[in-house]
Design an enzyme around this catalytic site. Sequence first.
Site, PDB file in Angstrom:
ATOM      1  CD  GLU A 154      -2.546   1.649   2.681  1.00  0.00           C
ATOM      2  OE1 GLU A 154      -2.048   1.310   3.401  1.00  0.00           O
ATOM      3  OE2 GLU A 154      -3.504   2.085   2.506  1.00  0.00           O
ATOM      4  CD  GLU A 184       8.713  10.180  -3.728  1.00  0.00           C
ATOM      5  OE1 GLU A 184       7.447  10.332  -4.066  1.00  0.00           O
ATOM      6  OE2 GLU A 184       9.500   9.819  -4.467  1.00  0.00           O
ATOM      7  CG  ASP A 192      -0.982  13.928   0.452  1.00  0.00           C
ATOM      8  OD1 ASP A 192      -1.807  13.764   1.378  1.00  0.00           O
ATOM      9  OD2 ASP A 192      -0.009  14.036   0.514  1.00  0.00           O
ATOM     10  CE  LYS A 250      -5.422  26.952  -2.742  1.00  0.00           C
ATOM     11  NZ  LYS A 250      -4.566  27.249  -1.616  1.00  0.00           N
ATOM     12  CG  ASP A 272     -11.469  12.572  -0.973  1.00  0.00           C
ATOM     13  OD1 ASP A 272     -10.516  12.413  -1.246  1.00  0.00           O
ATOM     14  OD2 ASP A 272     -12.095  13.829  -0.860  1.00  0.00           O
TER      15      ASP A 272
HETATM   16  C1  LIG Z   1      -4.341  11.958   2.652  1.00  0.00           C
HETATM   17  S1  LIG Z   1      -3.117  11.050   3.454  1.00  0.00           S
HETATM   18  C2  LIG Z   1      -3.921   9.373   3.417  1.00  0.00           C
HETATM   19  C3  LIG Z   1      -3.620   8.417   4.451  1.00  0.00           C
HETATM   20  C4  LIG Z   1      -4.156   6.896   4.494  1.00  0.00           C
HETATM   21  N1  LIG Z   1      -4.167   6.152   3.079  1.00  0.00           N
HETATM   22  C5  LIG Z   1      -5.834   7.327   4.664  1.00  0.00           C
HETATM   23  O1  LIG Z   1      -6.678   7.094   4.129  1.00  0.00           O
HETATM   24  O2  LIG Z   1      -5.990   7.538   5.986  1.00  0.00           O
HETATM   25  C6  LIG Z   1      -1.959  10.888   2.321  1.00  0.00           C
HETATM   26  C7  LIG Z   1      -0.652   9.978   2.734  1.00  0.00           C
HETATM   27  O3  LIG Z   1       0.301   9.695   1.911  1.00  0.00           O
HETATM   28  C8  LIG Z   1       1.509  10.085   2.039  1.00  0.00           C
HETATM   29  N2  LIG Z   1       2.267  10.509   0.843  1.00  0.00           N
HETATM   30  C9  LIG Z   1       1.969  11.650   0.096  1.00  0.00           C
HETATM   31  N3  LIG Z   1       2.858  11.436  -1.083  1.00  0.00           N
HETATM   32  C10 LIG Z   1       3.749  10.496  -0.802  1.00  0.00           C
HETATM   33  C11 LIG Z   1       4.743  10.024  -1.501  1.00  0.00           C
HETATM   34  N4  LIG Z   1       5.103  10.701  -2.596  1.00  0.00           N
HETATM   35  N5  LIG Z   1       5.427   9.177  -1.105  1.00  0.00           N
HETATM   36  C12 LIG Z   1       4.877   8.494   0.202  1.00  0.00           C
HETATM   37  N6  LIG Z   1       4.138   8.988   0.827  1.00  0.00           N
HETATM   38  C13 LIG Z   1       3.275   9.947   0.513  1.00  0.00           C
HETATM   39  C14 LIG Z   1       1.310  11.358   2.932  1.00  0.00           C
HETATM   40  O4  LIG Z   1       2.475  11.156   4.050  1.00  0.00           O
HETATM   41  C15 LIG Z   1       0.182  10.607   3.655  1.00  0.00           C
HETATM   42  O5  LIG Z   1       0.280  10.238   4.870  1.00  0.00           O
END
Ligand SMILES: C[S@@+](CC[C@H](N)C(=O)[O-])C[C@H]1O[C@@H](n2cnc3c(N)ncnc32)[C@H](O)[C@@H]1O
Length: 232
Positions: A60, A112, A135, A139, A171
Amino acid sequence: MPSMKKAKDLRIPFTWADRHPVLLERLLYVPTFYDTHSAWTPIPWNDPRIFGQNNPVFLEYCSGNGEWICNKAKQNPHINWVAVDKQFDRVRKIWARLFRDNLSNLYILCGEAMTLTQFYLPRHSLSEIFVNFPDPWPKLRHAKHRLIQRPFLEEVAGVMLPEGKATFVTDDPPYALQMLHELAQSPSWQPLLQSPHYILNPPDYGTSFFSDLWNKKGHNTHLLLYKTLRDC
Ligand SMILES: C[S@@+](CC[C@H](N)C(=O)[O-])C[C@H]1O[C@@H](n2cnc3c(N)ncnc32)[C@H](O)[C@@H]1O
């Protein structure tokens, strides 16, 4: 006997100046602002330092605090689960849950997503991947930061087994459209759902911090399901 480790017990054993990738207990930590990733040789999942057996591996991306993947690991003990997130404070929470729930079939990658996929994941080794609520960067001028874009999709295809499955969940309707567009442009992926290639609010998918949050706010969850082509 579940161990009582707490999130704060996870510490990085070197200073910022000495940063380097390191295997810790049940976790690979790949620091940010480090640029010698090509020096690392990906470790096979069946290595005793990772899972030590050959069960299928499901990964995941963007695991957040790990609620979804920890539940999946509990419910599916014969699958090896891998959680990926770049935020150390969130990874710490997954790590504490892993020990609290005694999840021997869960491993964590802190780093990352693109970098981990390019340099740290063994090629052609994953049966399934999930990207849950990445994320959305809502915007327009920030949309370039979204994870689901062609270069990432091609890297992911390279670490999947042939016909490996990928589930993308968001979403955010514009992001869902972007995902559909990027996947349609990619030679490596094929949709498994009929046109329009997504479903809304899939039942029994599992829950997470963000799925609950968006659900309460009345947002629809979009789920896209694809498979890799045989020879990508
Ligand atoms: C909106 S949160 C969703 C977290 C989880 N999947 C949930 O539904 O509760 C997005 C997560 O993706 C991680 N994330 C965003 N860009 C990432 C990247 N390029 N590499 C690793 N993690 C990333 C962020 O740190 C954050 O914890």
